[in-house]
Design an enzyme around this catalytic site. Structure first.
Site, PDB file in Angstrom:
ATOM      1  N   SER A  75       0.826  -1.214   0.000  1.00 12.34           N
ATOM      2  CA  SER A  75       0.000   0.000   0.000  1.00 12.34           C
ATOM      3  C   SER A  75       0.858   1.261   0.000  1.00 12.34           C
ATOM      4  CB  SER A  75      -0.989  -0.004   1.173  1.00 12.34           C
ATOM      5  OG  SER A  75      -0.299  -0.088   2.396  1.00 12.34           O
TER       6      SER A  75
ATOM      7  N   ASP B 224       9.614  -3.127  -3.277  1.00 14.48           N
ATOM      8  CA  ASP B 224       8.187  -2.805  -3.446  1.00 14.48           C
ATOM      9  C   ASP B 224       8.008  -1.762  -4.552  1.00 14.48           C
ATOM     10  OD1 ASP B 224       8.020  -4.392  -1.222  1.00 14.48           O
ATOM     11  OD2 ASP B 224       6.807  -3.009  -0.037  1.00 14.48           O
TER      12      ASP B 224
HETATM   13  O1  PMV Z   1       6.423  -3.615   2.937  1.00 11.87           O
HETATM   14  P1  PMV Z   1       6.435  -5.081   3.175  1.00 11.87           P
HETATM   15  O2  PMV Z   1       5.763  -5.506   4.428  1.00 11.87           O
HETATM   16  O3  PMV Z   1       6.030  -5.854   1.966  1.00 11.87           O
HETATM   17  O4  PMV Z   1       7.975  -5.494   3.426  1.00 11.87           O
HETATM   18  C1  PMV Z   1       8.915  -5.292   2.425  1.00 11.87           C
HETATM   19  C2  PMV Z   1       9.878  -6.385   2.391  1.00 11.87           C
HETATM   20  C3  PMV Z   1      11.066  -6.322   3.367  1.00 11.87           C
HETATM   21  O5  PMV Z   1      12.058  -7.117   2.743  1.00 11.87           O
HETATM   22  C4  PMV Z   1      10.693  -6.925   4.697  1.00 11.87           C
HETATM   23  C5  PMV Z   1      11.579  -4.914   3.601  1.00 11.87           C
HETATM   24  C6  PMV Z   1      12.270  -4.288   2.388  1.00 11.87           C
HETATM   25  O6  PMV Z   1      12.543  -3.078   2.479  1.00 11.87           O
HETATM   26  O7  PMV Z   1      12.571  -4.979   1.421  1.00 11.87           O
END
Ligand code: PMV
Length: 300
Positions: free
Chosen positions: A91, A135
């Site tokens: 999100s 992400d």
């Molecule tokens: O934002 P999330 O909960 O999908 O976490 C991202 C993935 C992690 O590897 C835990 C953090 C990152 O910055 O890559």
């Protein structure tokens, strides 16, 4: 133009990590896919300070995010989203990319993918401290993405011959990504071997995209390694067990953990059974074919 007419609109999907969360923070690769649940940011002209007018999310950091990419005066911002907050479905990255796209459109700027990535990462840092960037990369590019933060940064689209049928099960609890990343960082010296094994799973997963039973077993292995990192919870473990009991080929938590969602790889034929089990248990579930053009919310 009427004062209410939109000046610019930016849109971006959500994401789900298939393999490699947490290890990706330390330079290992990750594999993630866009999910067709979207965030839409609409900008309008307004007198006075730039401010949120309507938002799907209540989060005090949103105002700081707006001020990172927009002039301090003159904009009203409307954020709509189909994504649940804090569930590891991207999100915040989706808001960041949609906001940067809208701001660039309002300024008449044509930004390349790299500039959009850097700017959206500035916004993402407001939410997550030092994100790996996976992400934002997948939300920007769409499809299935192989990512390594580098340096040098490596982002490539991963071809997949057949979409992967999945069910995403929502634990109903938000996880805090910054806290979970910090928890792993504190114990890092004893977790290096586990992080390395997670990175190796990513490379194996790329070769197994056409072999669903093997990929399902790899999801199970990835979940076990995430348990060793200490980021799973009893609720996430029991959602994985429920998925496996109801025909999933494998299941793992996805995202930072501590809450959020479980990603279950299924055969198309076994999906209705798992969705029905989720509904009986009062668990919200989404079904998607990754990399997804649409993710439909099926239950409850
Ligand atoms: O934002 P999330 O909960 O999908 O976490 C991202 C993935 C992690 O590897 C835990 C953090 C990152 O910055 O890559």
């Amino acid at each position: 133009m009427s004062p209410d007419a939109p000046l610019a609109v930016g849109r971006a999907p959500g994401k789900i990590i298939l393999v490699g969360e947490h290890a990706v923070v330390y330079g290992h690769p990750a594999l993630a896919a866009a999910v067709g649940l979207y965030t839409t940011v609409t900008l309008r002209r307004r007198p006075g300070a730039t401010d949120l007018e309507r938002s799907a999310f209540t989060d005090e950091r949103l105002l700081r995010a707006l001020h990172t990419v927009l002039p301090s005066e003159g904009f009203g911002v409307d954020i709509e989203s189909e994504l649940p907050a804090g569930r590891g479905m991207g999100s915040s990255a989706s808001i960041a990319v949609a906001l940067v796209r809208a701001a660039a459109a309002a300024a008449g700027e044509r930004l390349g993918r790299r500039a959009l990535f850097e700017r959206s990462l500035d916004v993402e840092r407001i939410f997550h401290g030092e994100p790996s960037g996976v992400d934002n990369a997948v939300v920007l590019r769409g499809g299935l993405v192989h990512y390594r933060k580098g340096p040098p940064l490596e982002v490539s689209s991963q071809p997949v011959s057949q979409p992967l049928p999945v069910v995403i099960l929502d634990s109903g609890r938000a996880g805090n990504t910054a806290d979970m990343v910090a928890r792993v960082r504190v114990a890092r010296s004893s977790l290096d071997a586990t992080l390395e094994r997670i990175g190796a799973l990513v490379e194996r997963a790329r070769a197994l995209l056409g072999d669903r039973p093997a990929l399902g077993r790899l999801f199970d292995e990835n979940h076990a390694l995430l348990c060793q990192l200490g980021v799973s919870t009893p609720a996430l473990d029991s959602l994985c067990a429920m998925a496996r009991r109801n025909g999933a080929l494998g299941a793992k938590l996805s995202g930072a953990g501590g809450g959020g969602v479980v990603l279950a790889l299924v055969e198309t034929a076994s999906r209705p059974g798992l969705l029905a089990a989720a509904q009986r248990a009062g668990v919200r579930a989404f079904s998607a074919d990754l990399p997804a053009l649409s993710a439909t919310q099926e239950a409850p």
